[in-house]
Design a protein around this motif. Structure first.
Motif, mmCIF file in Angstrom:
data_model
loop_
_atom_site.group_PDB
_atom_site.id
_atom_site.type_symbol
_atom_site.label_atom_id
_atom_site.label_comp_id
_atom_site.label_asym_id
_atom_site.label_seq_id
_atom_site.Cartn_x
_atom_site.Cartn_y
_atom_site.Cartn_z
ATOM 1 N N UNK A 1 0.784 -1.228 0.000
ATOM 2 C CA UNK A 1 0.000 0.000 0.000
ATOM 3 C C UNK A 1 0.815 1.277 0.000
ATOM 4 N N UNK B 1 4.511 3.516 -1.390
ATOM 5 C CA UNK B 1 5.597 3.546 -2.366
ATOM 6 C C UNK B 1 6.554 4.677 -2.022
ATOM 7 N N UNK C 1 16.591 11.863 -1.492
ATOM 8 C CA UNK C 1 17.578 12.931 -1.701
ATOM 9 C C UNK C 1 18.566 12.933 -0.547
ATOM 10 N N UNK D 1 -0.989 1.156 5.029
ATOM 11 C CA UNK D 1 0.384 1.042 5.522
ATOM 12 C C UNK D 1 0.717 2.139 6.542
ATOM 13 N N UNK D 2 1.789 1.946 7.277
ATOM 14 C CA UNK D 2 2.279 2.963 8.218
ATOM 15 C C UNK D 2 3.536 3.592 7.630
ATOM 16 N N UNK D 3 3.547 4.917 7.517
ATOM 17 C CA UNK D 3 4.765 5.622 7.122
ATOM 18 C C UNK D 3 5.403 6.110 8.423
ATOM 19 N N UNK E 1 -2.070 13.614 -2.822
ATOM 20 C CA UNK E 1 -1.328 12.588 -2.099
ATOM 21 C C UNK E 1 -0.608 13.197 -0.897
ATOM 22 N N UNK F 1 8.246 12.308 4.922
ATOM 23 C CA UNK F 1 9.694 12.157 4.749
ATOM 24 C C UNK F 1 10.298 11.522 5.998
ATOM 25 N N UNK G 1 17.258 8.180 6.621
ATOM 26 C CA UNK G 1 17.882 6.869 6.775
ATOM 27 C C UNK G 1 19.399 7.039 6.786
ATOM 28 N N UNK H 1 20.423 10.460 4.163
ATOM 29 C CA UNK H 1 19.495 10.546 3.037
ATOM 30 C C UNK H 1 18.074 10.753 3.571
ATOM 31 N N UNK H 2 17.280 11.418 2.747
ATOM 32 C CA UNK H 2 15.882 11.643 3.094
ATOM 33 C C UNK H 2 15.023 10.882 2.088
ATOM 34 N N UNK H 3 14.122 10.039 2.582
ATOM 35 C CA UNK H 3 13.253 9.242 1.724
ATOM 36 C C UNK H 3 11.837 9.785 1.817
ATOM 37 N N UNK H 4 11.203 10.043 0.672
ATOM 38 C CA UNK H 4 9.798 10.460 0.647
ATOM 39 C C UNK H 4 8.932 9.250 0.318
ATOM 40 N N UNK H 5 7.857 9.076 1.074
ATOM 41 C CA UNK H 5 6.961 7.950 0.826
ATOM 42 C C UNK H 5 5.527 8.430 0.781
ATOM 43 N N UNK H 6 4.699 7.696 0.037
ATOM 44 C CA UNK H 6 3.283 8.019 -0.042
ATOM 45 C C UNK H 6 2.494 6.730 0.003
ATOM 46 N N UNK H 7 1.218 6.832 0.347
ATOM 47 C CA UNK H 7 0.369 5.644 0.332
ATOM 48 C C UNK H 7 -0.420 5.616 -0.976
ATOM 49 N N UNK H 8 -0.845 4.425 -1.372
ATOM 50 C CA UNK H 8 -1.607 4.283 -2.613
ATOM 51 C C UNK H 8 -2.961 4.980 -2.470
#
Lengths: 252, 323
Positions: A214, A216, A221, B112-114, B126, B130, B133, B138-145
């Motif tokens: 669910x 992605x 960066x 899901x859990x971000x 959406x 952020x 890690x 690094x900075x990771x961006x995540x989104x849910x469907x």
């Protein structure tokens, strides 16, 4: 009684970590080992099992039918293992992982599931409670001590400022913090014996689960780097430089 | 962004945990109206404070007493959704109870859990979270469907409380979790605080933290002495907490507290990824470590390569001499 210890097998954390440039997933290649956090869960399970004459099964989800880390748990004293491995699980999120683990737990008939609080490579920290919610069992999370007695599990649960004592009747899921017990080193006999213990390899199809994810990753960066300051070797008067620094920022 | 944003608020004794107001600020970045969910009298009495930070509705969860709150709050949120409609996002602290609540919501709402979010934003329709890690590199961006509620675990001190110009007088809704919620089968028998005297670790202006480089448990007393001299709070790396030298309440890092003091003094701490995430936001960092390659030196403003066990007593003496 049967106890399940959930185990994650991860790349050796001493090795540098990297992201795959295409999938933006953590590269999980090379030698896999038992997540150090999980060795506490395995130890805590074994201690309960020894007291109650119960049996510990290990459940793990891993790529490429990986069993090296699971063998460590077997060498410590677990009796058997289930490893769920499926190419469709690449990029699985915590919820899908929990669905897989919960389905495997159901096959074992266990009444107690013990997990680490979080993995050392992902740090999501939700899987144990997700497994509990899927099973419909109470989640006794962040335990720094666990005891099982007459069908009741009692823990000391970590809180923001101390701890609380929590209990529940079995079945239940418990997550244990690192440091809750001292994991045993596998003996030579244990290591040899582990080679002959049963490891059942399953796929998603065996568990009847669809690989639905669910979330992605939308981008990665570099973080704003914090510039390194001055580093010097102590010549026996480092304290003077530290005092001067503290005066400079008006802490002294 | 249209649609409500819910926040799960925890309490500390008789007051709201500071993170609750940070969550209210984060929620308003996403949209609104903001709905706050919480347990107990301390939460209910914070209605005016929450309203001053833009919360339009309070959802009071009944029957929390004596049970683990995370699972109960999650089950109560499902009941509340049937009355108030589905939110676009639900935010909780990346705390013990916050993570429990999000994990249960994840199963109940099939979303899901971000986790470990340090920032939230909206991109079109959406919600994006952020997290950092690799020790903050690094900075990771995540989104849910699409169609799923964004469940977001927010790290402490990622947002500043942000009062609104015109305080709201929140509407109050009371809900109770379904009686078959498994969390009712957990019983909280007793609760104990292990905090040291002096300022709280996550609120102190000075934090002095010790790690493996102290050599032995008894040397931690010097860390406490130094933090006392500086009016600060003592902290610890995960390594020495795991080793049983100090209680968990002292731990700084991904698993423990997030601190942002005026100065952070790391003594005998190498700077594992998991530790640096919890302290790299400090205004100034001083590090003492005998390994010149220790990662902590990459973020330290002042780094001393040397034996912590020798330097620490000298530093304490030097500060005492100034008085």
């Amino acid at each position: 009684m049967k106890i399940v210890a959930l185990v994650k097998q991860i790349p050796d954390q001493a090795a540098p970590q990297a992201l795959d440039p295409d999938s933006l997933r953590l590269v999980r290649a090379g030698k896999m080992i038992i997540d150090d956090s999980d060795s506490y869960g395995v130890e805590a399970s074994l201690q309960v099992a020894e007291k109650l004459a119960a049996e510990v099964s290990v459940v793990s989800m891993a790529p490429n039918q990986e069993t090296a880390g699971v063998r460590t748990a077997l060498a410590m004293g677990a009796a058997s293992a289930i490893v769920v491995s499926d190419d469709q699980l690449a990029g699985a999120d915590a919820l899908l992982t929990a669905r897989v683990l919960a389905a495997a737990v159901v096959r074992t008939g266990a009444e107690l599931v013990v997990a680490a609080t979080e993995s050392t490579d992902g740090y999501t920290g939700t899987v144990p409670a997700q497994v509990a919610a899927l099973l419909g069992w109470p989640a006794l999370t962040f335990a720094k001590e666990m005891q099982v007695d007459g069908g009741t599990v009692r823990i000391k649960r970590q809180t923001e400022d101390g701890f609380e004592e929590v209990e529940a009747e079995l079945p239940a899921v418990v997550s244990v913090t690192a440091g809750s017990v001292v994991p045993r080193y596998p003996s030579f006999k244990g290591i040899m014996g582990a080679k002959n213990k049963p490891v059942e390899l399953l796929t998603l199809g065996d568990l009847g689960i669809a690989a639905e994810v669910g979330e992605r990753v939308t981008g990665v960066r570099d973080a704003e780097a914090r510039a390194a300051g001055e580093v010097f070797e102590d010549d026996g008067s480092a304290e003077e430089r530290i005092v001067a620094f503290l005066e400079g920022i008006k802490v002294l | 962004m249209a649609g409500s944003v819910w926040i799960i608020c925890e309490t500390q004794g008789e007051s709201l945990a500071p993170l609750a107001l940070e969550l209210a600020a984060a929620a308003r970045r996403i949209g609104g109206p903001v709905v706050a969910v919480g347990c107990g009298g301390a939460f209910s009495r914070a209605a005016a404070e929450l309203g001053a930070h833009g919360v339009a509705t309070l959802v009071e969860v009944g029957g929390c007493e004596g049970h683990l709150q995370g699972g109960l709050i999650a089950a109560a949120v499902v009941e509340a959704i049937s009355q108030l409609g589905t939110p676009v996002a639900i935010l909780a602290g990346q705390t013990y109870t916050g993570r429990d609540a999000l994990a249960h919501l994840s199963v109940l709402l099939s979303a899901p859990v971000l986790g470990s979010a340090v920032n939230v934003s909206v991109d079109g329709d959406t919600v994006v979270a952020e997290n950092v890690i690799f020790g903050g590199e690094r900075v990771v961006s995540s989104a849910v469907e699409a169609g799923k509620v964004a469940l977001i675990g927010v790290r402490a001190k990622s947002f500043s409380p942000d009062p609104v110009a015109e305080p709201i007088s929140p509407a109050v809704v009371t809900v109770t979790a379904s009686p078959d919620a498994p969390a009712y089968r957990s019983r909280v028998v007793s609760s104990r605080s292990e905090e040291h005297a002096g300022p709280k670790l996550d609120e102190a202006a000075v934090v002095v933290a010790g790690g493996r480089g102290l050599g032995a448990q008894e040397n931690y007393a010097a860390v406490e002495e130094l933090s006392g001299l500086l009016g600060g709070a003592p902290g610890a790396s995960r390594a020495i907490v795991d080793a049983g030298w100090v209680p968990y309440a002292y731990q700084v890092g991904q698993t423990g507290k997030t601190v942002k003091p005026d100065v952070y003094i790391a003594i005998g701490i190498s700077g594992a990824t998991q530790h640096m995430v919890g302290m790299k936001g400090s205004k100034a960092i001083i590090a003492i470590n005998k390994d010149p390659e220790a990662p902590i030196f990459r973020i330290a403003d002042l780094g001393v390569v040397g034996d912590a066990q020798k330097i620490l007593p000298r530093l304490i003496e030097a500060i005492k001499r100034r008085r």
